[in-house]
Design a protein around this motif. Structure first.
Motif, short mmCIF file in Angstrom:
data_model
loop_
_atom_site.label_atom_id
_atom_site.label_comp_id
_atom_site.label_asym_id
_atom_site.label_seq_id
_atom_site.Cartn_x
_atom_site.Cartn_y
_atom_site.Cartn_z
N MET A 98 0.88 -1.25 0.21
CA MET A 98 -0.03 -0.03 -0.11
C MET A 98 1.00 1.15 -0.07
O MET A 98 1.82 1.32 0.85
CB MET A 98 -1.00 0.10 1.21
N ASN A 99 0.78 1.93 -0.96
CA ASN A 99 1.50 3.34 -1.17
C ASN A 99 0.68 4.70 -0.84
O ASN A 99 -0.53 4.80 -1.67
CB ASN A 99 2.09 3.40 -2.46
N VAL A 100 1.09 5.17 0.25
CA VAL A 100 0.13 6.54 0.70
C VAL A 100 1.15 7.56 0.78
O VAL A 100 2.15 7.42 1.09
CB VAL A 100 -0.50 6.13 2.24
N ASP A 101 0.70 8.63 0.05
CA ASP A 101 1.43 9.90 -0.07
C ASP A 101 1.61 10.55 1.04
O ASP A 101 0.64 10.60 2.03
CB ASP A 101 1.02 10.82 -1.20
N LEU A 102 2.68 11.10 1.37
CA LEU A 102 2.91 11.90 2.62
C LEU A 102 2.02 13.09 2.68
O LEU A 102 1.73 13.71 3.79
CB LEU A 102 4.39 12.05 2.90
N PHE A 103 1.89 13.74 1.61
CA PHE A 103 1.17 15.05 1.65
C PHE A 103 -0.23 14.80 0.78
O PHE A 103 -0.14 14.15 -0.10
CB PHE A 103 1.92 16.15 0.93
N LEU A 104 -1.10 15.80 0.94
CA LEU A 104 -2.41 15.85 0.24
C LEU A 104 -2.07 16.15 -1.33
O LEU A 104 -1.05 17.20 -1.30
CB LEU A 104 -3.36 16.69 0.69
N ASN A 105 -2.65 15.78 -2.04
CA ASN A 105 -2.49 16.17 -3.44
C ASN A 105 -3.39 17.59 -3.71
O ASN A 105 -4.13 17.91 -2.63
CB ASN A 105 -2.74 15.12 -4.61
N ALA A 106 -3.11 18.08 -4.94
CA ALA A 106 -3.89 19.38 -5.24
C ALA A 106 -5.32 19.19 -5.18
O ALA A 106 -6.01 20.10 -4.57
CB ALA A 106 -3.55 19.89 -6.60
N GLU A 107 -5.89 18.19 -5.71
CA GLU A 107 -7.50 17.83 -5.67
C GLU A 107 -7.97 17.74 -4.18
O GLU A 107 -8.82 18.22 -3.62
CB GLU A 107 -7.67 16.75 -6.41
N GLU A 108 -7.06 17.09 -3.50
CA GLU A 108 -7.52 16.71 -1.99
C GLU A 108 -7.51 18.26 -1.05
O GLU A 108 -8.28 18.37 -0.35
CB GLU A 108 -6.71 15.84 -1.05
N VAL A 109 -6.50 18.95 -1.57
CA VAL A 109 -6.37 20.53 -0.98
C VAL A 109 -7.64 21.22 -1.23
O VAL A 109 -8.33 21.81 -0.43
CB VAL A 109 -5.00 21.14 -1.16
N HIS A 110 -8.17 21.12 -2.62
CA HIS A 110 -9.28 21.75 -3.15
C HIS A 110 -10.63 21.16 -2.55
O HIS A 110 -11.17 21.95 -2.04
CB HIS A 110 -9.30 21.35 -4.79
N GLN A 111 -10.37 19.99 -2.39
CA GLN A 111 -11.72 19.63 -1.51
C GLN A 111 -11.62 19.82 -0.06
O GLN A 111 -12.84 20.17 0.44
CB GLN A 111 -11.71 17.84 -1.80
N LEU A 112 -10.79 19.88 0.62
CA LEU A 112 -10.37 20.34 2.01
C LEU A 112 -10.82 21.76 2.11
O LEU A 112 -11.73 22.19 3.02
CB LEU A 112 -9.06 20.21 2.24
N THR A 113 -10.30 22.56 1.29
CA THR A 113 -10.56 23.96 1.53
C THR A 113 -11.95 24.72 0.81
O THR A 113 -12.68 25.50 1.16
CB THR A 113 -9.28 24.90 0.96
N GLY A 114 -12.27 23.98 -0.33
CA GLY A 114 -13.23 24.51 -1.27
C GLY A 114 -12.77 25.33 -2.33
O GLY A 114 -13.66 26.00 -3.06
N PHE A 115 -11.58 25.62 -2.32
CA PHE A 115 -11.26 26.29 -3.39
C PHE A 115 -10.09 25.98 -4.22
O PHE A 115 -9.25 25.10 -3.62
CB PHE A 115 -10.37 27.85 -2.60
N LYS A 116 -9.98 26.48 -5.68
CA LYS A 116 -8.95 26.04 -6.33
C LYS A 116 -7.78 26.90 -6.49
O LYS A 116 -6.70 26.68 -6.72
CB LYS A 116 -9.45 25.92 -7.81
N ARG A 117 -7.94 28.33 -6.33
CA ARG A 117 -6.80 29.29 -6.27
C ARG A 117 -6.13 29.06 -4.98
O ARG A 117 -6.44 28.85 -3.93
CB ARG A 117 -7.35 30.61 -6.37
N LYS A 118 -4.73 29.02 -5.42
CA LYS A 118 -3.79 28.75 -4.12
C LYS A 118 -3.65 29.92 -3.03
O LYS A 118 -4.02 29.37 -1.87
CB LYS A 118 -2.33 28.88 -4.67
N THR A 119 -4.28 31.14 -3.37
CA THR A 119 -4.25 32.24 -2.36
C THR A 119 -5.44 32.00 -1.45
O THR A 119 -5.29 32.37 -0.21
CB THR A 119 -4.23 33.49 -3.11
N LYS A 120 -6.60 31.51 -2.04
CA LYS A 120 -7.53 31.16 -1.29
C LYS A 120 -7.75 30.01 -0.26
O LYS A 120 -7.93 29.94 0.52
CB LYS A 120 -9.10 31.00 -2.11
N GLN A 121 -6.82 28.96 -0.96
CA GLN A 121 -6.70 27.89 -0.26
C GLN A 121 -5.77 28.11 1.12
O GLN A 121 -6.18 27.66 2.02
CB GLN A 121 -5.79 26.92 -1.09
#
Length: 68
Positions: free
Chosen positions: A1-24
């Motif tokens: 099982m390979n689990v990434d150490l960090f959230l990927n861009a899509e997961e950060v988008h889901q977590l924050t609700g924003f796509k723009r980096k500044t808004k995230q």
């Protein structure tokens, strides 16, 4: 099982609700979620912070002080 150490861009988008980096970044600060910003100005969130596997630091104890 390979689990990434960090959230990927899509997961950060889901977590924050924003796509723009500044808004995230603003939303992560509001949520109190620790992160750092990489060289491309993208917020990087450790997976352990959101999945609950990060261990809380024990409270800092003060040394002995005489009762004055």
């Amino acid at each position: 099982m390979n689990v990434d150490l960090f959230l990927n861009a899509e997961e950060v988008h889901q977590l924050t609700g924003f796509k723009r980096k500044t808004k995230q970044i603003q939303q992560l600060k509001k949520m109190g979620i620790p992160f750092f910003i990489n060289a491309t100005n993208r917020p990087i969130v450790s997976r352990s912070v959101v999945d609950g596997s990060a261990k809380a630091k024990p409270p800092k104890t003060q040394g002995w002080q005489p009762a004055l």
